[in-house]
Design a protein around this motif. Structure first.
Motif, PDB file in Angstrom:
ATOM      1  N   ALA A 102     -20.179   0.728  -4.388  1.00 28.88           N
ATOM      2  CA  ALA A 102     -18.802   0.367  -3.987  1.00 28.88           C
ATOM      3  C   ALA A 102     -18.768  -0.736  -2.940  1.00 28.88           C
ATOM      4  O   ALA A 102     -17.786  -0.876  -2.211  1.00 28.88           O
ATOM      5  N   GLY A 104     -18.368  -4.395  -2.425  1.00 29.78           N
ATOM      6  CA  GLY A 104     -18.030  -5.669  -3.027  1.00 29.78           C
ATOM      7  C   GLY A 104     -16.573  -5.745  -3.404  1.00 29.78           C
ATOM      8  O   GLY A 104     -15.831  -4.773  -3.293  1.00 29.78           O
ATOM      9  N   SER A 105     -16.168  -6.936  -3.846  1.00 28.99           N
ATOM     10  CA  SER A 105     -14.759  -7.190  -4.153  1.00 28.99           C
ATOM     11  C   SER A 105     -14.572  -7.854  -5.504  1.00 28.99           C
ATOM     12  O   SER A 105     -13.499  -8.351  -5.797  1.00 28.99           O
ATOM     13  N   THR A 149     -12.644   2.263   0.052  1.00 28.38           N
ATOM     14  CA  THR A 149     -13.216   2.359   1.396  1.00 28.38           C
ATOM     15  C   THR A 149     -12.607   1.286   2.290  1.00 28.38           C
ATOM     16  O   THR A 149     -12.392   1.514   3.480  1.00 28.38           O
ATOM     17  N   GLY A 150     -12.346   0.118   1.663  1.00 31.22           N
ATOM     18  CA  GLY A 150     -11.750  -0.987   2.412  1.00 31.22           C
ATOM     19  C   GLY A 150     -10.769  -1.768   1.544  1.00 31.22           C
ATOM     20  O   GLY A 150     -10.416  -2.890   1.876  1.00 31.22           O
ATOM     21  N   GLY A 151     -10.394  -1.183   0.406  1.00 31.13           N
ATOM     22  CA  GLY A 151      -9.453  -1.877  -0.485  1.00 31.13           C
ATOM     23  C   GLY A 151      -9.812  -1.776  -1.953  1.00 31.13           C
ATOM     24  O   GLY A 151      -9.142  -2.331  -2.822  1.00 31.13           O
ATOM     25  N   SER A 152     -10.881  -1.051  -2.238  1.00 34.11           N
ATOM     26  CA  SER A 152     -11.471  -1.052  -3.576  1.00 34.11           C
ATOM     27  C   SER A 152     -10.639  -0.449  -4.702  1.00 34.11           C
ATOM     28  O   SER A 152     -11.020  -0.595  -5.861  1.00 34.11           O
ATOM     29  N   TYR A 283     -14.451  -3.113  10.588  1.00 32.24           N
ATOM     30  CA  TYR A 283     -14.762  -2.427   9.326  1.00 32.24           C
ATOM     31  C   TYR A 283     -16.196  -2.683   8.873  1.00 32.24           C
ATOM     32  O   TYR A 283     -16.898  -1.765   8.473  1.00 32.24           O
ATOM     33  N   ARG A 332     -26.073  -4.788   3.710  1.00 31.21           N
ATOM     34  CA  ARG A 332     -25.294  -3.804   4.490  1.00 31.21           C
ATOM     35  C   ARG A 332     -26.227  -2.838   5.228  1.00 31.21           C
ATOM     36  O   ARG A 332     -25.964  -2.456   6.354  1.00 31.21           O
ATOM     37  N   ASP A 399     -10.611  -9.178   2.616  1.00 29.28           N
ATOM     38  CA  ASP A 399     -10.199  -7.768   2.674  1.00 29.28           C
ATOM     39  C   ASP A 399      -9.235  -7.505   3.823  1.00 29.28           C
ATOM     40  O   ASP A 399      -8.864  -6.362   4.080  1.00 29.28           O
TER      41      ASP A 399
HETATM   42  N1  GLN Z   1     -14.684  -5.088  -0.402  1.00 29.68           N
HETATM   43  C1  GLN Z   1     -14.910  -4.055   0.552  1.00 29.68           C
HETATM   44  C2  GLN Z   1     -16.404  -3.900   0.780  1.00 29.68           C
HETATM   45  O1  GLN Z   1     -17.129  -4.565   0.139  1.00 29.68           O
HETATM   46  C3  GLN Z   1     -14.268  -2.785   0.123  1.00 29.68           C
HETATM   47  C4  GLN Z   1     -15.112  -1.887  -0.652  1.00 29.68           C
HETATM   48  C5  GLN Z   1     -14.494  -0.567  -0.963  1.00 29.68           C
HETATM   49  O2  GLN Z   1     -13.325  -0.308  -0.660  1.00 29.68           O
HETATM   50  N2  GLN Z   1     -15.313   0.327  -1.501  1.00 29.68           N
HETATM   51  O3  GLN Z   1     -16.835  -3.129   1.578  1.00 29.68           O
END
Ligand code: GLN
Length: 448
Positions: A102, A104-105, A149-152, A283, A332, A399
């Protein structure tokens, strides 16, 4: 279910939304459901659904789009959300592509394939739940589950012109979700309509003793939200959400949407989320720190494919991880490990936690006077495949409009609000108070 597979045969060579299909089992289940159909059938009875590949499905391959899980062909249990869907008698069509773990965008970080945007296959579907959004947009499944998690959930919903909700943190159980950043992750529904979205959410919510962060709150009937119009609704529009960096066409579509809300009897005013400019930095520190800890279990012993190249134990750990994880995941893990290392914790992790509290306070202050916050989901429409892949930093910055919502733990939905001149969908984001998904749906439904 048959229509679903027919459509997959027709378009998935091009869209590439699925990693694994459950054809034989799904058809068998559908047949049984036809035979048993009674008058008390749930609204989701027999509905073909796709599941993001980081949600564990018993007996059905689950890889989180990582090569390190390429051998997880036969998981031993179902995630709580899958158990709940099974109880409603939905039929799982297959597992959907995503960015690895998860992260990435665009779905370009998948360890297996690149999903394409059904509106124009030269473009990405967004991410990380890109397969989930593309499969719904292409008509391959009625509904899907994603994780955010951040917009996914919201960003791919925006890029693919579908409806995607990130619920309040704690509303939906995370048991059986492959963890990325546990203090932010939430599973949520992706659908074609707001009504469908509410039905799917209704099926997956509720307290779960298997998830210690699961909230024990009263669950409303979300469909009641559709009985009420938006007269008198107080909308806040953060000026940071229409500032520089947001595409002109996206901004115009959002302003058009606000005009429509005015016509429907709602009011809107400009407000400020002053700390949102720190959201991306906070974030990526917090989520990478949590990810570095969560991903420590993939070592070729407890979880994950074991390397062939092994001399001693340490060597085996190193090679298994080096071979199994993709570049973004490694990036990461390195960032998170660095931020958590001794001597740096206060300067990075602790500071980011403090910023998180400031961001949460900004939201709470606005919600003292307003019912919902409205703005774009993403500053742009979908990118061309390959356009951003070599530039992770600009991808992170995009994001900016979804991340604050995860940091604050509040619910947010993306609904389609127009097309760009290139014919790509634009998403409107509606953000609500903690556990007030009903008002989010009410606002979204009026617009639809
Ligand atoms: N694009 C964000 C990231 O890469 C959101 C990922 C998400 O929400 N899982 O962390």
């Amino acid at each position: 279910v048959e229509t679903s597979f027919a459509r997959i045969n027709e378009v998935d060579d091009e869209v590439q939304a699925f990693l694994t299909l459950n054809e034989e089992e799904a058809k068998k289940q559908a047949k049984e459901l036809d035979e048993q159909l009674g008058t008390d059938a749930s609204i989701l009875y027999g509905a073909p659904i796709g599941i993001k590949d980081n949600i564990v499905t018993k007996g059905l391959r689950t890889t989180a789009a990582s090569q390190i899980l390429a051998n997880l062909n036969d998981p031993l249990y179902d995630a709580t959300v899958v158990e709940k869907l099974n109880a409603e008698k939905t039929v799982t069509i297959g597992k959907l592509n995503m960015d690895e773990f998860a992260m990435g965008s665009t779905n370009e970080n998948s360890g297996y394939k690149k999903t394409r945007n059904p509106w124009n296959t030269d473009y990405v579907p967004g991410g990380s739940s890109g397969g989930s959004a593309a499969a719904v947009a292409a008509g391959e499944v009625f509904f899907s589950l994603g994780s955010d998690t951040g917009g996914s959930i919201r960003q791919p919903a925006s890029f693919c012109g579908v409806v995607g909700l990130k619920p309040t943190y704690g509303l939906v159980s995370r048991f059986g979700l492959v963890a990325f950043a546990s203090s932010l992750d939430q599973i949520g529904p992706i659908t074609r309509t707001v009504e469908d979205n509410a039905h799917l959410l209704q099926a997956i919510v509720g307290h779960d003793k298997m998830d210690s962060t699961s909230a024990n709150v009263e669950i409303p009937n979300y469909s009641d939200a559709f009985k009420q119009d938006v007269k008198g609704l107080r909308i806040a529009v953060p000026k940071e959400y229409l500032a520089e960096g947001v595409d002109k066409e996206v901004k115009e579509a959002v302003l058009q949407a606000l005009k429509k809300y005015e016509e429907l009897g709602a009011t809107w005013e400009e407000v400020s989320l002053p700390h949102s400019k720190y959201a991306v930095a906070a974030y990526y520190l917090l989520s990478s720190s949590e990810a570095s800890a969560n991903l420590a279990r993939f070592d070729g012993v407890r979880y994950g494919v074991r390397t062939e190249k092994r001399v001693d134990m340490l060597d085996m750990f190193k090679h298994s991880r080096a071979e199994g994880f993709g570049d973004e995941v490694k990036r990461r893990i390195m960032l998170g490990t660095f931020a958590l290392s001794s001597g740096y914790y206060d300067a990075y992790y602790k500071k980011a936690q403090k910023v998180r509290t400031l961001i949460k306070n900004d939201f709470e202050k606005i919600f003292e006077d307003y019912d919902v916050i409205v703005g774009p989901t993403s500053p742009t429409t979908a990118y061309k495949i390959g356009e951003k892949i070599d530039d992770p930093l600009t991808m992170y910055v995009d994001d900016i409009l979804t991340i604050p919502v995860n940091l604050a733990g509040v619910p947010g939905i993306s609904v389609p609000c127009g097309l760009s001149s290139e014919g790509l969908p634009i998403g409107l984001q509606i953000i609500g108070k903690h556990f007030d998904e009903s008002t989010v749906y009410r606002t979204a439904y009026a617009f639809e």
